[in-house]
Enzyme design. Structure first.
Site, PDB file in Angstrom:
ATOM      1  N   HIS A  82      46.274  50.107  28.069  1.00  0.00           N
ATOM      2  CA  HIS A  82      47.548  49.430  27.814  1.00  0.00           C
ATOM      3  C   HIS A  82      47.417  48.494  26.617  1.00  0.00           C
ATOM      4  O   HIS A  82      48.311  48.435  25.766  1.00  0.00           O
ATOM      5  CB  HIS A  82      47.998  48.623  29.035  1.00  0.00           C
ATOM      6  CG  HIS A  82      48.345  49.450  30.222  1.00  0.00           C
ATOM      7  ND1 HIS A  82      47.793  49.223  31.463  1.00  0.00           N
ATOM      8  CD2 HIS A  82      49.195  50.497  30.367  1.00  0.00           C
ATOM      9  CE1 HIS A  82      48.297  50.092  32.318  1.00  0.00           C
ATOM     10  NE2 HIS A  82      49.143  50.882  31.684  1.00  0.00           N
ATOM     11  N   SER A 139      45.482  52.868  35.513  1.00  0.00           N
ATOM     12  CA  SER A 139      45.600  51.833  36.538  1.00  0.00           C
ATOM     13  C   SER A 139      45.175  52.362  37.903  1.00  0.00           C
ATOM     14  O   SER A 139      44.475  51.686  38.650  1.00  0.00           O
ATOM     15  CB  SER A 139      47.040  51.322  36.617  1.00  0.00           C
ATOM     16  OG  SER A 139      47.386  50.653  35.431  1.00  0.00           O
ATOM     17  N   LYS A 188      55.922  52.228  44.949  1.00  0.00           N
ATOM     18  CA  LYS A 188      54.509  51.857  44.877  1.00  0.00           C
ATOM     19  C   LYS A 188      54.264  50.568  45.654  1.00  0.00           C
ATOM     20  O   LYS A 188      55.151  49.741  45.800  1.00  0.00           O
ATOM     21  CB  LYS A 188      54.080  51.655  43.417  1.00  0.00           C
ATOM     22  CG  LYS A 188      54.073  52.919  42.599  1.00  0.00           C
ATOM     23  CD  LYS A 188      53.556  52.654  41.195  1.00  0.00           C
ATOM     24  CE  LYS A 188      53.501  53.920  40.368  1.00  0.00           C
ATOM     25  NZ  LYS A 188      53.007  53.655  39.006  1.00  0.00           N
ATOM     26  N   ARG A 215      47.814  60.020  27.732  1.00  0.00           N
ATOM     27  CA  ARG A 215      46.368  60.258  27.695  1.00  0.00           C
ATOM     28  C   ARG A 215      46.017  61.729  27.697  1.00  0.00           C
ATOM     29  O   ARG A 215      44.948  62.113  27.245  1.00  0.00           O
ATOM     30  CB  ARG A 215      45.699  59.594  28.904  1.00  0.00           C
ATOM     31  CG  ARG A 215      45.811  58.089  28.913  1.00  0.00           C
ATOM     32  CD  ARG A 215      45.424  57.587  30.242  1.00  0.00           C
ATOM     33  NE  ARG A 215      46.201  58.370  31.215  1.00  0.00           N
ATOM     34  CZ  ARG A 215      46.313  58.112  32.482  1.00  0.00           C
ATOM     35  NH1 ARG A 215      45.696  57.118  32.991  1.00  0.00           N
ATOM     36  NH2 ARG A 215      47.043  58.851  33.280  1.00  0.00           N
TER      37      ARG A 215
END
Length: 174
Positions: free
Chosen positions: A18, A131, A42, A93
């Site tokens: 990040h 994360s 979440k 990514r």
């Protein structure tokens, strides 16, 4: 007219990946707004305030006009409009990230014509840092040293406090 970029996410926890995206965005935009979002699906390890505080510590060393805000339960495109942002900044990514983000970008474009999404791909050494991967290490033997290579020191301290708050038991499946 200044170019404002919006980088939104749950950032639970914020990682060095990040931070890489933030540094790039600070070079690209006149102003970069980092929005800490709440995802009702979440169960975060860090509170929204802890994530905001950790991000503020991270961006203190970033050159450029960068600010961290908490995002309320608005659509991202509405929040971007409210801020005057014309770009959404996203890190990808791998191909899986790209497919997900591409679909989100298309939907955002339908809801807010003119709002563009800029994808950035981090360097290879940060490609595996996510994360969820960082959270999966919490509670394992010597987890702090493993996590330290993936997050800013301020983030690690926040994670330690959150882990202690849970009395050493963190629901990794939540």
């Amino acid at each position: 007219m200044s170019r404002i970029g919006l980088y939104a996410g749950s950032f639970d926890p914020p990682t060095l990946g990040h931070l890489w995206v933030i540094r790039q965005g600070a070079e690209i935009f006149d102003e970069l707004v980092i929005a800490v979002a709440v995802n009702p699906d979440k169960h975060p390890m860090l509170t929204q305030a802890e994530r905001q505080e950790a991000l503020q510590a991270m961006v203190a060393e970033v050159q450029g006009c960068v600010r961290v805000v908490c995002m309320k339960h608005l659509f991202l495109v509405d929040f971007a409009r409210e801020l005057g942002a014309s770009f959404l900044l996203r890190g990808v990514r791998n191909a899986l990230d790209f497919e997900y983000e591409k679909n989100m970008a298309r939907m955002n474009e339908r809801m807010a014509p003119g709002l563009r999404t800029l994808f950035l791909m981090p360097p290879g050494d940060l490609e595996a840092v996510s994360s969820s991967m960082v959270r999966s290490l919490v509670g394992l033997p010597s987890w702090e040293s493993k996590v330290a290579s993936c997050v800013h020191p301020a983030v690690l301290e926040s994670m330690k406090r959150a882990y202690d708050r849970k009395e050493g038991v963190y629901d990794l499946l939540g």
